[in-house]
Scaffold this motif. Structure first.
Motif, PDB file in Angstrom:
ATOM      1  N   TRP A  33       0.825  -1.201   0.000  1.00  0.00           N
ATOM      2  CA  TRP A  33       0.000   0.000   0.000  1.00  0.00           C
ATOM      3  C   TRP A  33       0.866   1.261   0.000  1.00  0.00           C
ATOM      4  O   TRP A  33       0.471   2.281  -0.564  1.00  0.00           O
ATOM      5  N   ILE A  34       2.062   1.205   0.597  1.00  0.00           N
ATOM      6  CA  ILE A  34       2.974   2.352   0.553  1.00  0.00           C
ATOM      7  C   ILE A  34       3.542   2.491  -0.860  1.00  0.00           C
ATOM      8  O   ILE A  34       3.663   3.601  -1.380  1.00  0.00           O
ATOM      9  N   HIS A  35       3.854   1.370  -1.495  1.00  0.00           N
ATOM     10  CA  HIS A  35       4.303   1.426  -2.887  1.00  0.00           C
ATOM     11  C   HIS A  35       3.217   2.054  -3.759  1.00  0.00           C
ATOM     12  O   HIS A  35       3.519   2.851  -4.649  1.00  0.00           O
ATOM     13  N   ALA A  36       1.963   1.719  -3.493  1.00  0.00           N
ATOM     14  CA  ALA A  36       0.852   2.285  -4.268  1.00  0.00           C
ATOM     15  C   ALA A  36       0.781   3.802  -4.097  1.00  0.00           C
ATOM     16  O   ALA A  36       0.525   4.530  -5.064  1.00  0.00           O
ATOM     17  N   LEU A  37       1.036   4.302  -2.881  1.00  0.00           N
ATOM     18  CA  LEU A  37       1.058   5.759  -2.665  1.00  0.00           C
ATOM     19  C   LEU A  37       2.206   6.403  -3.448  1.00  0.00           C
ATOM     20  O   LEU A  37       2.047   7.500  -3.993  1.00  0.00           O
ATOM     21  N   GLY A  38       3.350   5.719  -3.516  1.00  0.00           N
ATOM     22  CA  GLY A  38       4.472   6.226  -4.305  1.00  0.00           C
ATOM     23  C   GLY A  38       4.132   6.290  -5.783  1.00  0.00           C
ATOM     24  O   GLY A  38       4.460   7.259  -6.473  1.00  0.00           O
ATOM     25  N   VAL A  39       3.455   5.267  -6.271  1.00  0.00           N
ATOM     26  CA  VAL A  39       3.018   5.256  -7.674  1.00  0.00           C
ATOM     27  C   VAL A  39       2.030   6.389  -7.917  1.00  0.00           C
ATOM     28  O   VAL A  39       2.098   7.078  -8.945  1.00  0.00           O
ATOM     29  N   LEU A  40       1.121   6.617  -6.982  1.00  0.00           N
ATOM     30  CA  LEU A  40       0.145   7.709  -7.097  1.00  0.00           C
ATOM     31  C   LEU A  40       0.859   9.057  -7.223  1.00  0.00           C
ATOM     32  O   LEU A  40       0.537   9.855  -8.100  1.00  0.00           O
ATOM     33  N   ASP A  41       1.843   9.308  -6.366  1.00  0.00           N
ATOM     34  CA  ASP A  41       2.615  10.556  -6.447  1.00  0.00           C
ATOM     35  C   ASP A  41       3.326  10.665  -7.794  1.00  0.00           C
ATOM     36  O   ASP A  41       3.374  11.733  -8.404  1.00  0.00           O
ATOM     37  N   THR A  42       3.886   9.559  -8.265  1.00  0.00           N
ATOM     38  CA  THR A  42       4.605   9.560  -9.547  1.00  0.00           C
ATOM     39  C   THR A  42       3.658   9.910 -10.694  1.00  0.00           C
ATOM     40  O   THR A  42       3.967  10.747 -11.535  1.00  0.00           O
ATOM     41  N   VAL A  43       2.490   9.283 -10.709  1.00  0.00           N
ATOM     42  CA  VAL A  43       1.526   9.490 -11.788  1.00  0.00           C
ATOM     43  C   VAL A  43       0.921  10.898 -11.736  1.00  0.00           C
ATOM     44  O   VAL A  43       0.815  11.568 -12.763  1.00  0.00           O
ATOM     45  N   LEU A  44       0.544  11.356 -10.557  1.00  0.00           N
ATOM     46  CA  LEU A  44      -0.154  12.636 -10.450  1.00  0.00           C
ATOM     47  C   LEU A  44       0.734  13.845 -10.724  1.00  0.00           C
ATOM     48  O   LEU A  44       0.283  14.807 -11.353  1.00  0.00           O
ATOM     49  N   VAL A  45       1.972  13.822 -10.236  1.00  0.00           N
ATOM     50  CA  VAL A  45       2.807  15.024 -10.380  1.00  0.00           C
ATOM     51  C   VAL A  45       4.176  14.756 -10.982  1.00  0.00           C
ATOM     52  O   VAL A  45       4.976  15.668 -11.114  1.00  0.00           O
ATOM     53  N   GLY A  46       4.453  13.528 -11.342  1.00  0.00           N
ATOM     54  CA  GLY A  46       5.723  13.244 -11.992  1.00  0.00           C
ATOM     55  C   GLY A  46       6.926  13.208 -11.078  1.00  0.00           C
ATOM     56  O   GLY A  46       8.054  13.331 -11.537  1.00  0.00           O
ATOM     57  N   VAL A  47       6.712  13.026  -9.777  1.00  0.00           N
ATOM     58  CA  VAL A  47       7.834  12.861  -8.861  1.00  0.00           C
ATOM     59  C   VAL A  47       8.505  11.537  -9.211  1.00  0.00           C
ATOM     60  O   VAL A  47       7.829  10.539  -9.435  1.00  0.00           O
ATOM     61  N   ASN A  48       9.824  11.528  -9.286  1.00  0.00           N
ATOM     62  CA  ASN A  48      10.560  10.330  -9.689  1.00  0.00           C
ATOM     63  C   ASN A  48      10.751   9.408  -8.479  1.00  0.00           C
ATOM     64  O   ASN A  48      11.797   9.397  -7.855  1.00  0.00           O
TER      65      ASN A  48
END
Length: 120
Positions: free
Chosen positions: A84-99
Motif C-alpha cells: 500500500w505504501i508502494h501504491a502511494l508512491g506510484v500515485l505521487d509519480t503518476v499525479l505530479v511526476g515525482v521520480n
C-alpha cells in the motif's frame, strides 16, 4: 525513531521505525525542508524499518509532501515491503511526476545504488 544519514551533499536517507504519527512525519518534513535551504534539489532515500503504527494524518502528509515540493526532488527511493505504501508512491509519480522508485527491503542495496547514480 528516525535515523538520518547522507550519501552525498544532495542525497539524504531516512530509516524509520516505531510509530509514524503526525509528530514523526513533521520531524521528517522539517529535516527535508532544512536540506532545501542549502540545495535546490535533493535525492531522498526512505526505508520502512518495521514501522509499528501509521496514523492517517501521517500517511496523508507523507503523500502530499512530495506533491507540494515535487520540483525540489530529483529522485526518491522508497524501501518497504508494504504494497500500500508502494501504491502511494506510484500515485505521487503518476499525479505530479515525482521520480519515485519502489523497492522491497530485500533490494535495499539496489535502492541505494539507484539513488546514488548520477541523473541521466
Amino acid at each position: 525513531m528516525t535515523l538520518n544519514f547522507s550519501f552525498s551533499e544532495e542525497t539524504v536517507g531516512y530509516i524509520i521505525d516505531g510509530v509514524m504519527d503526525q509528530a514523526a512525519i513533521q520531524e521528517l518534513k522539517s529535516q527535508i525542508l532544512e536540506k532545501f535551504e542549502t540545495h535546490d534539489k535533493i535525492n531522498l532515500y526512505v526505508e520502512d524499518d518495521n514501522i509499528t503504527h501509521f496514523s492517517l494524518n501521517a500517511v496523508v502528509i507523507a503523500t502530499l509532501f512530495p506533491m507540494e515540493f515535487h520540483k525540489r526532488f530529483d529522485k526518491i527511493a522508497l524501501v518497504t515491503n508494504r504494497k500500500w505504501i508502494h501504491a502511494l508512491g506510484v500515485l505521487d509519480t503518476v499525479l505530479v511526476g515525482v521520480n519515485i522508485k519502489n523497492f522491497m527491503v530485500s533490494d535495499r542495496l539496489k535502492a541505494i545504488s539507484s539513488i546514488s547514480e548520477p541523473k541521466e
